[in-house]
Motif scaffolding. Structure first.
Motif, PDB file in Angstrom:
ATOM      1  N   PHE A  83       0.818  -1.221   0.000  1.00 39.12           N
ATOM      2  CA  PHE A  83       0.000   0.000   0.000  1.00 39.12           C
ATOM      3  C   PHE A  83       0.851   1.271   0.000  1.00 39.12           C
ATOM      4  N   MET A  84       2.154   1.123  -0.170  1.00 37.98           N
ATOM      5  CA  MET A  84       3.054   2.273  -0.188  1.00 37.98           C
ATOM      6  C   MET A  84       3.701   2.385  -1.564  1.00 37.98           C
ATOM      7  N   ASP A  85       4.367   3.525  -1.793  1.00 40.07           N
ATOM      8  CA  ASP A  85       5.162   3.611  -3.003  1.00 40.07           C
ATOM      9  C   ASP A  85       6.481   2.861  -2.754  1.00 40.07           C
ATOM     10  N   ASN A  86       7.446   3.001  -3.628  1.00 44.06           N
ATOM     11  CA  ASN A  86       8.625   2.139  -3.542  1.00 44.06           C
ATOM     12  C   ASN A  86       9.314   2.282  -2.181  1.00 44.06           C
ATOM     13  N   VAL A  87       9.175   1.261  -1.354  1.00 39.99           N
ATOM     14  CA  VAL A  87       9.579   1.386   0.045  1.00 39.99           C
ATOM     15  C   VAL A  87      11.080   1.219   0.250  1.00 39.99           C
ATOM     16  N   ILE A  88      11.774   0.553  -0.628  1.00 38.32           N
ATOM     17  CA  ILE A  88      13.195   0.278  -0.417  1.00 38.32           C
ATOM     18  C   ILE A  88      14.047   1.427  -0.961  1.00 38.32           C
ATOM     19  N   THR A  89      13.770   1.850  -2.184  1.00 40.38           N
ATOM     20  CA  THR A  89      14.571   2.899  -2.808  1.00 40.38           C
ATOM     21  C   THR A  89      14.142   4.298  -2.371  1.00 40.38           C
ATOM     22  N   ASN A  90      12.942   4.428  -1.833  1.00 42.55           N
ATOM     23  CA  ASN A  90      12.449   5.726  -1.377  1.00 42.55           C
ATOM     24  C   ASN A  90      12.614   5.825   0.135  1.00 42.55           C
ATOM     25  N   LYS A  91      13.322   6.852   0.591  1.00 45.92           N
ATOM     26  CA  LYS A  91      13.562   6.979   2.022  1.00 45.92           C
ATOM     27  C   LYS A  91      12.304   7.358   2.792  1.00 45.92           C
ATOM     28  N   ASN A  92      11.400   8.079   2.133  1.00 43.05           N
ATOM     29  CA  ASN A  92      10.171   8.523   2.790  1.00 43.05           C
ATOM     30  C   ASN A  92       8.962   8.035   1.992  1.00 43.05           C
ATOM     31  N   PRO A  93       8.632   6.753   2.093  1.00 40.18           N
ATOM     32  CA  PRO A  93       7.498   6.227   1.330  1.00 40.18           C
ATOM     33  C   PRO A  93       6.180   6.812   1.820  1.00 40.18           C
ATOM     34  N   VAL A  94       5.245   6.946   0.890  1.00 37.33           N
ATOM     35  CA  VAL A  94       3.936   7.499   1.208  1.00 37.33           C
ATOM     36  C   VAL A  94       2.868   6.466   0.870  1.00 37.33           C
ATOM     37  N   PHE A  95       1.720   6.630   1.475  1.00 38.57           N
ATOM     38  CA  PHE A  95       0.599   5.715   1.263  1.00 38.57           C
ATOM     39  C   PHE A  95      -0.050   6.019  -0.088  1.00 38.57           C
ATOM     40  N   VAL A  96      -0.206   4.969  -0.904  1.00 43.29           N
ATOM     41  CA  VAL A  96      -0.789   5.145  -2.243  1.00 43.29           C
ATOM     42  C   VAL A  96      -2.052   4.317  -2.425  1.00 43.29           C
ATOM     43  N   GLY A  97      -2.519   3.663  -1.377  1.00 46.64           N
ATOM     44  CA  GLY A  97      -3.745   2.885  -1.480  1.00 46.64           C
ATOM     45  C   GLY A  97      -3.577   1.636  -2.314  1.00 46.64           C
ATOM     46  N   ILE A  98      -4.527   1.441  -3.227  1.00 47.70           N
ATOM     47  CA  ILE A  98      -4.529   0.215  -4.046  1.00 47.70           C
ATOM     48  C   ILE A  98      -3.911   0.456  -5.418  1.00 47.70           C
ATOM     49  N   ASP A  99      -3.149   1.522  -5.561  1.00 47.14           N
ATOM     50  CA  ASP A  99      -2.544   1.820  -6.867  1.00 47.14           C
ATOM     51  C   ASP A  99      -1.625   0.698  -7.337  1.00 47.14           C
ATOM     52  N   ASN A 100      -0.885   0.105  -6.423  1.00 49.10           N
ATOM     53  CA  ASN A 100       0.017  -0.994  -6.809  1.00 49.10           C
ATOM     54  C   ASN A 100      -0.767  -2.202  -7.301  1.00 49.10           C
ATOM     55  N   TYR A 101      -1.895  -2.491  -6.678  1.00 49.33           N
ATOM     56  CA  TYR A 101      -2.722  -3.616  -7.121  1.00 49.33           C
ATOM     57  C   TYR A 101      -3.318  -3.345  -8.497  1.00 49.33           C
ATOM     58  N   VAL A 102      -3.740  -2.107  -8.730  1.00 47.70           N
ATOM     59  CA  VAL A 102      -4.272  -1.749 -10.048  1.00 47.70           C
ATOM     60  C   VAL A 102      -3.195  -1.897 -11.112  1.00 47.70           C
ATOM     61  N   GLU A 103      -1.986  -1.481 -10.794  1.00 47.27           N
ATOM     62  CA  GLU A 103      -0.886  -1.598 -11.758  1.00 47.27           C
ATOM     63  C   GLU A 103      -0.579  -3.048 -12.089  1.00 47.27           C
ATOM     64  N   VAL A 104      -0.592  -3.893 -11.061  1.00 52.84           N
ATOM     65  CA  VAL A 104      -0.313  -5.306 -11.300  1.00 52.84           C
ATOM     66  C   VAL A 104      -1.403  -5.946 -12.144  1.00 52.84           C
ATOM     67  N   LEU A 105      -2.655  -5.686 -11.801  1.00 53.01           N
ATOM     68  CA  LEU A 105      -3.766  -6.318 -12.524  1.00 53.01           C
ATOM     69  C   LEU A 105      -3.873  -5.819 -13.959  1.00 53.01           C
ATOM     70  N   ASN A 106      -3.421  -4.617 -14.238  1.00 51.30           N
ATOM     71  CA  ASN A 106      -3.458  -4.087 -15.601  1.00 51.30           C
ATOM     72  C   ASN A 106      -2.212  -4.427 -16.413  1.00 51.30           C
ATOM     73  N   ASP A 107      -1.237  -5.055 -15.790  1.00 55.62           N
ATOM     74  CA  ASP A 107      -0.006  -5.418 -16.491  1.00 55.62           C
ATOM     75  C   ASP A 107      -0.264  -6.635 -17.377  1.00 55.62           C
ATOM     76  N   PRO A 108      -0.033  -6.536 -18.694  1.00 59.04           N
ATOM     77  CA  PRO A 108      -0.254  -7.707 -19.562  1.00 59.04           C
ATOM     78  C   PRO A 108       0.660  -8.880 -19.231  1.00 59.04           C
ATOM     79  N   VAL A 109       1.848  -8.601 -18.712  1.00 58.86           N
ATOM     80  CA  VAL A 109       2.746  -9.691 -18.330  1.00 58.86           C
ATOM     81  C   VAL A 109       2.161 -10.487 -17.162  1.00 58.86           C
ATOM     82  N   PHE A 110       1.478  -9.796 -16.256  1.00 62.85           N
ATOM     83  CA  PHE A 110       0.840 -10.491 -15.140  1.00 62.85           C
ATOM     84  C   PHE A 110      -0.251 -11.427 -15.644  1.00 62.85           C
ATOM     85  N   ARG A 111      -1.026 -10.973 -16.621  1.00 64.40           N
ATOM     86  CA  ARG A 111      -2.071 -11.845 -17.175  1.00 64.40           C
ATOM     87  C   ARG A 111      -1.457 -13.026 -17.920  1.00 64.40           C
ATOM     88  N   THR A 112      -0.364 -12.770 -18.614  1.00 65.80           N
ATOM     89  CA  THR A 112       0.328 -13.882 -19.285  1.00 65.80           C
ATOM     90  C   THR A 112       0.866 -14.880 -18.271  1.00 65.80           C
TER      91      THR A 112
END
Length: 338
Positions: A83-112
């Motif tokens: 539920f955060m943005d890039n937590v390892i490379t970003n020193k101050n991660p922020v809450f982004v909600g379900i944006d990461n899940y939306v990105e994964v589900l819309n990725d054609p490679v994930f569907r493949t």
């Protein structure tokens, strides 16, 4: 004939005799014995029930602590990362909600990867069951001698004894364009040149599926063989007396007796196969052109190739949810079986 004279009682015998007076004095002394409130005996008897109840938890505590540290805490952390943005490379991660899940589900490679995982899992589980049951019935047949059975058991169990690394290296050498498989096919006239089994988009997924089938059918064979040996012989005798054919005895006697084992193993195999990573990574790495990309390799590449740890965490949580659904059906079946 006269009786022998009785020996005379001495003064010591009179003192130790269990007279009514002596018994009464002993009872009074026992009654007057009072345990002090601070004594060890009273304290031990008070805490004994509690100690007995806590003893099993004391034995379980090391395992519980290890599970909390190595399983529960990492899972909670991964769910939080999703539920955060890039937590390892970003020193101050922020809450982004379900944006990461939306990105994964819309990725054609994930569907493949999802489609490849379904094909890889369903074909492997079905082949494991058919091959395992067939070899188990062969080894349980009275038509095969004991020496032959022992030899076949050793040969059939070998794939299960090899580690994933050995299996991957072995089949990469055998499926090489200059390997044994292509040499046999060319010698038989079935092909003119060596086939790139693991590098061709047309054959790569079938090749890794075949390797997984070869590596996993032994588990079914051993378990189903134990189940076949536990089927009462009286059932087969009764069916034979009723005029049932060999196929009818198999369909109406063998399969119903093995049904609980088959369901349990199939659900477990679906969970294990859908999470297969090492075999895919060491044979094709998910290629070529994502033909053998699985959910496990897709998540790994997100984290350690593209360094998108939050998106990888979202993908891992989705895989966890799918696995939990399968685990729910497995536990439910086990409870119904019990």
């Amino acid at each position: 004939m006269t009786a022998a004279p009785r020996p005379a009682l001495t003064e010591r015998d009179y003192r130790g005799a269990a007279t009514p007076t002596n018994r009464k004095a002993s009872a009074v002394a026992a009654t007057n014995t009072v345990v002090r409130p601070g004594s060890t005996k009273r304290s031990t008897s008070r805490w004994a029930p509690t100690a007995r109840k806590l003893t099993p938890y004391a034995f379980l505590s090391p395992t519980v602590i290890v599970m909390l540290v190595l399983m529960l805490i990492p899972v909670i952390m991964v769910i939080g990362y999703s539920f955060m943005d890039n937590v390892i490379t970003n020193k101050n991660p922020v809450f982004v909600g379900i944006d990461n899940y939306v990105e994964v589900l819309n990725d054609p490679v994930f569907r493949t990867a999802t489609g490849n995982t379904l094909f890889f899992t369903l074909v492997s589980v079905a082949a494991h069951l058919l091959l395992g049951l067939g070899f188990a019935m062969l080894l349980n047949s009275p038509l095969v001698g004991n020496v032959t059975k022992a030899l076949f058991r050793v040969v059939y169990i070998l794939p299960w004894l090899f580690t994933v690394a050995i299996i991957a290296v072995l089949w990469r050498l055998m499926l090489n364009p200059n390997g044994v498989i292509n040499y046999i096919l060319i010698s038989l006239g079935l092909t003119d040149k060596g086939i790139e089994w693991l590098s061709s988009p047309e054959t790569a997924l079938l090749a890794v599926t075949f390797i997984n089938i070869w590596a996993g059918y032994s588990f079914y064979m051993v378990t189903l063989l134990a189940g076949l040996q536990g089927v009462p012989a009286d059932l087969y005798e009764a069916a034979r007396v009723d005029g049932a054919s060999a196929f009818q005895r198999f369909w109406n006697v063998t399969l119903p007796q093995l049904k609980p084992i088959i369901i349990s193993m199939s659900v477990l195999d679906i969970i294990w196969t859908s999470q297969q990573f090492a075999l895919i990574w060491m044979t094709t790495g998910g290629g070529p052109v994502n033909v053998t990309e699985m959910l496990s390799t897709y998540t790994y590449k997100l984290a350690f190739s593209r360094y998108e740890f939050s998106v990888a965490s979202a993908s891992a949580v989705l895989i966890l949810l799918l696995t939990m659904v399968l685990a729910f059906f497995y536990v439910r079946h086990q409870k119904a079986r019990d």
